[in-house]
Design an enzyme around this catalytic site. Structure first.
Site, PDB file in Angstrom:
ATOM      1  N   TYR A 150       0.496   1.873  15.795  1.00 36.37           N
ATOM      2  CA  TYR A 150       1.855   2.303  16.123  1.00 36.37           C
ATOM      3  C   TYR A 150       1.797   3.469  17.111  1.00 36.37           C
ATOM      4  O   TYR A 150       0.858   4.274  17.087  1.00 36.37           O
ATOM      5  CB  TYR A 150       2.604   2.774  14.879  1.00 36.37           C
ATOM      6  CG  TYR A 150       2.687   1.752  13.774  1.00 36.37           C
ATOM      7  CD1 TYR A 150       3.784   0.898  13.665  1.00 36.37           C
ATOM      8  CD2 TYR A 150       1.675   1.621  12.828  1.00 36.37           C
ATOM      9  CE1 TYR A 150       3.875  -0.045  12.660  1.00 36.37           C
ATOM     10  CE2 TYR A 150       1.750   0.678  11.811  1.00 36.37           C
ATOM     11  CZ  TYR A 150       2.842  -0.141  11.735  1.00 36.37           C
ATOM     12  OH  TYR A 150       2.919  -1.088  10.740  1.00 36.37           O
TER      13      TYR A 150
ATOM     14  N   GLY B 294       2.273   2.981  -2.238  1.00 38.74           N
ATOM     15  CA  GLY B 294       2.164   3.929  -3.344  1.00 38.74           C
ATOM     16  C   GLY B 294       1.463   5.210  -2.969  1.00 38.74           C
ATOM     17  O   GLY B 294       1.762   6.276  -3.526  1.00 38.74           O
TER      18      GLY B 294
ATOM     19  N   ARG C 255       3.274   6.821  17.637  1.00 39.70           N
ATOM     20  CA  ARG C 255       4.069   7.789  16.874  1.00 39.70           C
ATOM     21  C   ARG C 255       3.809   9.235  17.282  1.00 39.70           C
ATOM     22  O   ARG C 255       3.863  10.147  16.465  1.00 39.70           O
ATOM     23  CB  ARG C 255       3.810   7.602  15.371  1.00 39.70           C
ATOM     24  CG  ARG C 255       4.423   6.298  14.840  1.00 39.70           C
ATOM     25  CD  ARG C 255       4.205   6.120  13.370  1.00 39.70           C
ATOM     26  NE  ARG C 255       4.935   4.932  12.886  1.00 39.70           N
ATOM     27  CZ  ARG C 255       4.758   4.393  11.686  1.00 39.70           C
ATOM     28  NH1 ARG C 255       3.880   4.920  10.838  1.00 39.70           N
ATOM     29  NH2 ARG C 255       5.455   3.333  11.330  1.00 39.70           N
TER      30      ARG C 255
ATOM     31  N   GLY D  61       7.436  -4.759   9.381  1.00 40.41           N
ATOM     32  CA  GLY D  61       8.816  -4.876   8.931  1.00 40.41           C
ATOM     33  C   GLY D  61       9.657  -3.655   9.181  1.00 40.41           C
ATOM     34  O   GLY D  61      10.877  -3.743   9.317  1.00 40.41           O
ATOM     35  N   GLY D  62       9.000  -2.481   9.257  1.00 37.28           N
ATOM     36  CA  GLY D  62       9.749  -1.248   9.476  1.00 37.28           C
ATOM     37  C   GLY D  62      10.557  -0.833   8.250  1.00 37.28           C
ATOM     38  O   GLY D  62      10.325  -1.306   7.134  1.00 37.28           O
TER      39      GLY D  62
ATOM     40  N   GLY E 110       6.447  -5.317   4.366  1.00 38.92           N
ATOM     41  CA  GLY E 110       6.387  -4.792   3.006  1.00 38.92           C
ATOM     42  C   GLY E 110       7.731  -4.659   2.333  1.00 38.92           C
ATOM     43  O   GLY E 110       8.178  -5.551   1.622  1.00 38.92           O
ATOM     44  N   ARG E 111       8.424  -3.528   2.553  1.00 39.78           N
ATOM     45  CA  ARG E 111       9.679  -3.227   1.853  1.00 39.78           C
ATOM     46  C   ARG E 111      10.709  -4.353   1.960  1.00 39.78           C
ATOM     47  O   ARG E 111      11.410  -4.645   0.995  1.00 39.78           O
ATOM     48  CB  ARG E 111      10.307  -1.939   2.401  1.00 39.78           C
ATOM     49  CG  ARG E 111       9.585  -0.660   2.028  1.00 39.78           C
ATOM     50  CD  ARG E 111      10.290   0.527   2.645  1.00 39.78           C
ATOM     51  NE  ARG E 111       9.616   1.777   2.378  1.00 39.78           N
ATOM     52  CZ  ARG E 111       8.620   2.265   3.096  1.00 39.78           C
ATOM     53  NH1 ARG E 111       8.189   1.583   4.141  1.00 39.78           N
ATOM     54  NH2 ARG E 111       8.058   3.419   2.793  1.00 39.78           N
TER      55      ARG E 111
ATOM     56  N   LYS F 190      -1.320  -5.658  13.981  1.00 33.23           N
ATOM     57  CA  LYS F 190       0.045  -5.505  13.475  1.00 33.23           C
ATOM     58  C   LYS F 190       0.745  -4.411  14.268  1.00 33.23           C
ATOM     59  O   LYS F 190       0.251  -3.284  14.363  1.00 33.23           O
ATOM     60  CB  LYS F 190       0.012  -5.140  11.992  1.00 33.23           C
ATOM     61  CG  LYS F 190       1.363  -4.724  11.399  1.00 33.23           C
ATOM     62  CD  LYS F 190       1.211  -4.343   9.936  1.00 33.23           C
ATOM     63  CE  LYS F 190       2.501  -3.826   9.339  1.00 33.23           C
ATOM     64  NZ  LYS F 190       2.381  -3.525   7.899  1.00 33.23           N
TER      65      LYS F 190
ATOM     66  N   SER G  18       1.470   6.616   0.201  1.00 32.43           N
ATOM     67  CA  SER G  18       2.330   7.392   1.097  1.00 32.43           C
ATOM     68  C   SER G  18       3.621   7.846   0.422  1.00 32.43           C
ATOM     69  O   SER G  18       4.074   8.974   0.629  1.00 32.43           O
ATOM     70  CB  SER G  18       2.666   6.577   2.347  1.00 32.43           C
ATOM     71  OG  SER G  18       3.302   5.355   1.995  1.00 32.43           O
TER      72      SER G  18
ATOM     73  N   ASP H 204       0.820  -1.218   0.000  1.00 34.47           N
ATOM     74  CA  ASP H 204       0.000   0.000   0.000  1.00 34.47           C
ATOM     75  C   ASP H 204       0.853   1.267   0.000  1.00 34.47           C
ATOM     76  O   ASP H 204       0.323   2.370   0.146  1.00 34.47           O
ATOM     77  CB  ASP H 204      -0.903   0.002   1.233  1.00 34.47           C
ATOM     78  CG  ASP H 204      -0.111  -0.137   2.535  1.00 34.47           C
ATOM     79  OD1 ASP H 204       0.696  -1.076   2.645  1.00 34.47           O
ATOM     80  OD2 ASP H 204      -0.303   0.691   3.445  1.00 34.47           O
TER      81      ASP H 204
END
Length: 265
Positions: free
Chosen positions: A145, A27, A147, A200-201, A228-229, A175, A29, A25
């Site tokens: 999260y 794309g 933040r 994954g960070g 993700g990454r 998550k 951000s 997802d």
């Protein structure tokens, strides 16, 4: 609700009770970053490797439908913000549960940032989406999260609070970031009565680091990952997912997973 149970089995392996989710997802951000420029190819690769589900925004579901290859669960993401925003941690809803149903989703996901300026609105949206999901028998993945200003999002107390909020407000899967060790992450899992998966960070220096993080989380009781990454930007995405599969669904060792990553079987 049988509908929710059927859908959950499309994103969580029914034999192991664990899951490998690959969010794509980013794309919204960050734009068309490396690894998801060709969304069909990215989904193909992680499905081939054995991932249980992907997370996509609604527009990518339409253009990313493959019509071939291995099946894979679909989670439609409902939240968004961009890296350009002065308050990028403030997420807003950009899709509905009903839209996701029409797109063929097996689940939906939302993103909540505790401590952000619009925490109140995000929690309100969480409650609303959770209620609608119950009405439709739609599984809900909550990405939560810490933040806010001066918050350490990896602090075990912060992460445990994030996980608990996900469960308290009706998520079926939560998550959260990994706290860095099985000992501290065990406390997170202990305080959350629904399945916990790890994020994954940022992109890690080595792929072994990713495997070690996942292994540690599993030892602490995590039910898998939502990364993700560190998956879709891997040198070989198919092998990366196969290595994760070895850890998550086969209870394999780090060395077995690394062997798969390096070309073994």
């Amino acid at each position: 609700m049988i509908g929710k149970l059927v859908r959950l089995e499309r994103i969580i392996n029914r034999e192991t009770g664990k899951t490998i989710i690959v969010p794509m997802d980013h794309g919204v951000s960050s734009g068309p970053i490396e690894g998801i420029t060709d969304i069909k190819k990215a989904v193909d690769d992680v499905a081939e490797g054995g991932a249980d589900a992907v997370v996509l925004h609604k527009g990518m579901v339409k253009v990313g439908h493959r019509g071939r290859g291995k099946d894979i669960g679909l989670i439609v993401h409902l939240s968004a913000s961009t890296d350009w925003a002065p308050t990028k941690n403030d997420k807003t809803l950009v899709c509905t549960v009903e839209e996701a149903i029409k797109l063929g989703a097996d689940a939906v996901s939302i993103h909540i940032n505790l401590g952000a300026d619009l925490e109140r609105e995000m929690l309100r949206d969480f409650g609303f989406v959770s209620r609608v999901c119950e009405e439709w028998g739609m599984p809900l993945l909550a990405m939560v999260y810490g933040r806010g200003k001066d918050m350490d999002q990896y602090d075990p107390k912060v992460v445990a609070h994030c996980a608990r909020i996900g469960a308290e407000l009706g998520a079926d899967i939560v998550k959260v970031p990994y706290t860095g060790s099985p000992e501290t992450f065990y406390k997170v899992v202990e305080g959350c009565p629904v399945p916990v998966v790890i994020a994954g960070g940022p992109k890690m220096k080595t792929e072994r680091e990713v495997l070690e993080m996942v292994y540690g989380a599993l030892q602490a009781g995590a039910k898998g990952l939502s990364v993700g990454r560190n998956v879709f930007q891997a040198k070989d995405r198919v092998r990366m997912v196969r290595a994760l599969y070895e850890l998550v669904h086969k209870n394999g060792s780090i060395e077995q997973a690394v062997s798969i990553l390096e070309g073994g079987t």
